[in-house]
Design an enzyme around this catalytic site. Structure first.
Site, short mmCIF file in Angstrom:
data_model
loop_
_atom_site.label_atom_id
_atom_site.label_comp_id
_atom_site.label_asym_id
_atom_site.label_seq_id
_atom_site.Cartn_x
_atom_site.Cartn_y
_atom_site.Cartn_z
N LYS A 26 0.83 -1.21 0.00
CA LYS A 26 0.00 0.00 0.00
C LYS A 26 0.86 1.26 0.00
O LYS A 26 0.66 2.16 -0.81
CB LYS A 26 -0.93 -0.02 1.23
N ARG A 96 -3.55 2.65 8.73
CA ARG A 96 -3.82 1.33 8.13
C ARG A 96 -2.55 0.52 8.01
O ARG A 96 -1.46 1.06 7.83
CB ARG A 96 -4.36 1.50 6.70
N GLY A 105 -7.98 -7.60 4.76
CA GLY A 105 -8.81 -7.72 5.95
C GLY A 105 -8.17 -8.42 7.14
O GLY A 105 -8.81 -8.63 8.15
N MET A 107 -5.47 -7.46 8.97
CA MET A 107 -4.92 -6.62 10.05
C MET A 107 -5.82 -5.42 10.28
O MET A 107 -6.83 -5.24 9.62
CB MET A 107 -3.50 -6.21 9.70
N ARG A 352 -3.23 -1.42 -6.55
CA ARG A 352 -2.36 -2.60 -6.48
C ARG A 352 -2.68 -3.50 -7.65
O ARG A 352 -3.71 -3.36 -8.29
CB ARG A 352 -2.55 -3.34 -5.15
N HIS A 468 -16.11 -9.79 0.88
CA HIS A 468 -15.02 -10.65 1.35
C HIS A 468 -15.10 -12.03 0.72
O HIS A 468 -14.12 -12.56 0.19
CB HIS A 468 -15.10 -10.75 2.88
N GLU A 758 15.04 -44.26 -4.59
CA GLU A 758 14.06 -44.07 -3.53
C GLU A 758 14.66 -44.29 -2.15
O GLU A 758 13.95 -44.18 -1.14
CB GLU A 758 12.91 -45.07 -3.69
N SER A 777 15.01 -42.61 -12.06
CA SER A 777 13.81 -41.82 -11.84
C SER A 777 13.67 -41.64 -10.34
O SER A 777 13.62 -42.62 -9.59
CB SER A 777 12.59 -42.54 -12.42
N CYS A 844 9.41 -38.93 -10.54
CA CYS A 844 8.04 -39.43 -10.71
C CYS A 844 7.26 -39.45 -9.40
O CYS A 844 6.14 -39.93 -9.37
CB CYS A 844 8.05 -40.80 -11.37
N TYR A 864 13.32 -34.68 -17.21
CA TYR A 864 11.87 -34.56 -17.24
C TYR A 864 11.27 -34.65 -15.84
O TYR A 864 11.93 -35.10 -14.90
CB TYR A 864 11.24 -35.64 -18.13
#
Ligand code: PEP
Ligand code: MG
Length: 888
Positions: A26, A96, A105, A107, A352, A468, A758, A777, A844, A864
């Site tokens: 802001k 603010r 909303g 704070m 913004r 909201h 793994e 992989s 994967c 990949y």
């Protein structure tokens, strides 16, 4: 001396848009607008560094702050010609919050600050409106008492409601100046009773109280939750903006509103927003009065009988349109702005980059490229990959019958179906129990974030397109219908009624967030076409992407979806999924129950033609693209019946004594099946299982090649390898089967043998394993489990505590833990390449479809990523963004 305060106003500013980290969003944008000469009420920003210092020093401010604030107030006085606390013409301010990332909303805010028993009189004189002045004062007392003194908002509301009832008033606007004076006396008495001292009259005390409250609100529970959900670090802190008040509630020539420079729901290039005459900003957001359209075109389309801003305030409107266009060109993106007209004079209060649905983001990005505002590379960066999920959300099947219960505003697109719940707590509990829900509220507030998050969709009976509920739902990508005014909710009874029909908690409804409809029951849905803007943007993404994107798929249906989403092969075919099929589970169980190798081979022979057919289908659908087939992985007990009833049923069907089934299940029982007899370990004990599978693969490859005319090169993947010798053992048998099939058919076979990584041991000895493996992989599901020593099936019970406590920043099963698991991957990649420089590397695990993890894969240089079919578009875009970022 550190500069803690940055001023803006009157066509100049000390800050600028790039200073978001220091000034918050802001503050930085107010400075930027002021520098552009756009009318912004003057003020100053106290930096986020003050917030950080405040928390680092037991909530004390830096020594020089007070004098810097005084200097900034003096500048505001010079610009406005008014003095803070002046008894004749007081300067009033708003205070603010404003963090680096927008937290709508979350704070606290205090308006009309500087009013007291004396200055209120002065305001009445200057404004020539006593009623307005006292209304402003009571609003201030209420806000200040709530935000700074921590008194309950509803205690004040109760006083007001009692007063109205006693005097026969219905609306706040019925009250006269004298009424407000009387209410103020009661308000002040309430404060004095609660605090043991009077409401603070000194404007400076009010100012510092409010500044402290805004910094304090950085750590309130809802801000903390919001940050956790949006990955915003607590260390960023908030800035505090102190700004001269302008009033949208000074009569019929005043107004206040919010707008987007393009439609945030559809992306259409047209000013979009709402305003109210004679109102404060909070009134627009609260949705108590029905807002009016900005443009005539929008008013006509909405069939509203309330005049548009374009007709009621043509001069202010024209200036506003010009400013919005200018801001959009300046920021080169859609703007979300707040404005106030005070007695005909336009003021901009905020701008913004506007939040938008993914559909709108795509349209805007593609349009802005066509308009020459941004490049296609920038367009790629404008779309949040995870948000593409929204487009993959179902919409209501056009052929489906719609039994309408009520209608409201089309606040956030897509359709959602679920059981009715009336509170966020219910929503969360139901979702945790695996049920799908639609959250139904009169209106939502920041306290409902967790409930909205848990729900499939949101329905409110009050509030406009910028309420909201609407804003937050769009940001979350959840379908939302807002302002369905015909519905009456009875929270106590757990029912809602519209036009004589009553639905209760737990009943199923469907909401259509694109049409604004609320429908009774579960209505059939369909998946959308992915063409137009989507296809264009994905095309640009594919042009810059380095990594390939494959899919994890085993059924023909999944493989087809994967292809339609642009998968460039299959990265993981989990063959065990094929074993659960009704037609073959019997043969699988025969194999498990076999007592001898001969018996086992007999059962496997029955499975062979079925497996072959599976693979032929996959190869044909993938038409020459790479297909990685993983040999059997799970522990065998998973295929056996579990309950007594299931055992009895299987025993009867197979003609095998129940006792034998039970004995075998007991024999296969393991304490930690995930670390037990599974993966390659099965093949070491029963090599014939993998032999059958690879025979099926080779025979299928030959058949599919014949049928498609494409050369098929299967990639055969061995799971859970931790020792090179395990892989050698299997590889020898694969080669033998290949030779046998080749000899029999006279066809030379091309194939690759590789392994999943793994286990930490596999990663550490990757140089050795790569002597045999032609590709790796990364099975990051198991690799995360084994690196952390954390059971992937049980971790969800306690990982939440780790996340809430900040011990872990992300769920490591969702986003790669770079430090630990990521290091394993880097190490394995490096060691694997040392042995075999062109070794093919992929991932994967579930992480293959997570944008942050995809980014990590780019930095390691994987070839990949592979993910579930519906995440393929997400991975394509994430891979493109990763490539662009990595190049920088
Ligand atoms: C993995 O472990 O990451 C993997 C892909 O295999 P699965 O999830 O089947 O164990
Ligand atoms: Mg695994």
């Amino acid at each position: 001396m550190t500069k803690w305060v940055y001023t803006f106003g009157d066509g100049a500013a000390e800050g600028a848009a790039e200073m978001k980290a220091l000034l918050g969003g802001k503050g930085a944008n107010l400075a930027e607008m002021s520098n552009l000469g756009i009318p912004v009420p003057p003020g100053f920003t106290i930096t986020t560094e003050v917030c950080t210092a405040f928390y680092a020093n037991e909530r004390a401010y830096p020594a020089e702050l007070a004098s810097q604030v005084d200097d900034a107030l003096a500048l505001m006085s010079r610009i406005t010609g008014k003095n803070f606390g002046d008894e004749a013409d007081p300067l009033l301010v708003s205070v603010r919050s404003g963090a680096r990332a927008s937290m709508p909303g979350m704070m606290d805010t205090v308006l009309n600050l500087g009013l007291n028993d004396v200055t209120v009189e002065a305001l009445a004189k200057v404004a020539g409106d006593e009623r307005f002045a006292y209304d402003s004062y009571r609003r201030f007392i209420q806000m200040y008492s709530n935000v700074v003194l921590d008194l309950e908002h509803h205690d004040f509301e109760e006083i007001l409601e009692d007063y109205k009832e006693h005097n026969g008033y219905v609306l706040d606007t019925d009250l006269t100046a004298d009424d407000w004076k009387a209410v103020i006396v009661s308000y002040k008495a309430l404060v004095e009773r609660a605090m043991g001292k009077p409401f603070p009259q000194d404007p400076r005390q009010q100012l510092w109280g409010s500044i402290g409250a805004v910094f304090g609100s950085w750590m309130n529970a809802r801000a903390v939750t919001y940050r956790r959900l949006h990955d915003i670090p607590a260390s960023w802190g908030t800035a505090v903006n102190v700004q001269a008040m302008v009033f949208g509630n000074m009569g019929e020539t005043s107004a206040t509103g919010v707008a987007f420079s393009r439609n945030p729901s559809t992306g259409e290039k047209a000013l979009y927003g709402e305003f109210l005459v004679n109102a404060q900003g909070e009134d627009v957001v609260a949705g108590i009065r029905t807002p009016q359209n900005l443009t005539e075109a929008a008013r006509i389309q909405a069939e509203s009988d309330k005049p548009s801003l374009e007709t009621v305030m043509p001069a202010a409107y024209a200036e506003f349109v010009a400013i919005c266009e200018r801001l959009e060109k300046h920021y080169r993106d859609m703007q979300d702005v707040e404005f106030t007209v005070e007695r005909g004079k336009l003021w901009m209060l905020q701008c913004r980059i506007g939040k938008r649905t993914t559909k709108a983001a795509l349209k805007m990005a593609v349009d802005m490229v066509a308009e020459g505002l941004i490049t296609s590379t920038e367009a790629i960066g404008r779309i949040d990959p995870a948000g593409l999920d929204q487009l993959l959300h179902p919409t209501i099947d056009p052929k489906a019958e719609r039994k309408q219960f009520a209608h409201g505003l089309p606040a956030s697109p897509g359709a959602a179906c679920g059981e009715i719940v009336f509170t966020s707590e219910e929503a969360e509990a139901a979702t945790q129990a695996g049920r799908k829900v639609v959250l139904v509220r009169v209106e939502t507030s920041p306290e409902d974030i967790h409930g909205m998050h848990a729900s499939e969709g949101i329905l409110t009976t009050r509030g406009g397109m910028t309420s909201h509920a609407a804003v937050v739902a769009r940001g979350m990508g959840k379908p939302c219908v807002s302002g369905a005014g015909a519905i009456r909710i009875d929270y106590a009874a757990g029912t809602m009624t519209a036009e004589g029909v009553t639905l209760k908690r737990g009943d199923k409804i469907t909401i259509d967030g694109s049409a604004g409809q609320v429908l009774i029951g579960a209505v059939p849905m369909s998946r959308p076409e992915l063409s137009g803007d989507f296809a264009k943007l994905m095309g640009w993404a594919d042009d810059v992407r380095r990594m390939k994107v494959r899919a994890n798929a085993e059924t023909p249906a999944d493989a087809k979806v994967a292809r339609s989403f642009g998968a460039e092969g299959i990265g993981l075919c989990r063959t065990e999924h094929m074993f659960f099929d009704e037609g073959r589970i019997v043969a699988v169980r025969e194999m498990i129950l076999a007592d001898t190798e001969a018996e086992r081979r007999e059962a496997l022979a029955k499975l062979l033609p079925m497996q072959r057919k599976d693979f032929v289908d996959l190869f044909e659908i993938m038409h020459g693209l790479p297909v990685t087939i993983r040999l059997l992985d799970p522990p065998l007990h998973e295929f056996l019946p579990k309950t007594e009833a299931e055992i009895a049923e299987v025993s009867a069907a197979m003609g095998v004594p129940a006792a034998k089934l039970k004995d075998r299940a007991e024999a296969l029982h393991e304490f930690n099946p995930m670390l037990g007899h599974r993966g390659v370990r099965l093949a070491i004990s029963f090599p014939e299982i993998y032999e059958m599978q690879v025979r099926a693969i080779f025979e299928a490859a030959i058949q599919a090649a014949k049928e498609t005319g494409e050369h098929v090169v299967p990639e055969i993947m061995v799971p859970l390898v931790g020792i090179k010798a395990e892989l050698d053992f299997v590889k020898t048998r694969i080669d033998a089967v290949a030779k046998e099939v080749a000899d029999k058919t006279g066809v030379t076979l091309d194939y690759h043998v590789g392994t999943m990584i793994e286990l930490p041991r596999a990663a550490i000895t990757a140089d050795k394993i790569a002597e045999t493996a032609e590709f790796f992989s990364f099975g990051t599901n198991d690799l995360t489990q084994t690196t952390f020593g954390l059971s992937r099936d049980d971790a969800s019970k306690f990982l939440n505590y780790y996340l809430k406590g900040g011990i872990l920043e992300h769920d490591p099963f969702v986003t790669i833990d770079k430090e630990g698991v990521g290091s394993m991957i880097e190490l394995a990649a490096e060691r694997g390449r040392k042995t075999r420089p062109n070794i093919k590397l992929g991932i994967c695990g579930e992480h293959g479809g997570d944008p942050a993890s995809v980014k990590f894969c780019e930095t390691v240089g994987l070839d990949y990523v592979s993910c579930s079919p519906f995440r393929v578009p997400i991975a394509r875009l994430a891979a493109a963004q990763a490539a662009l970022e990595h190049k920088k």
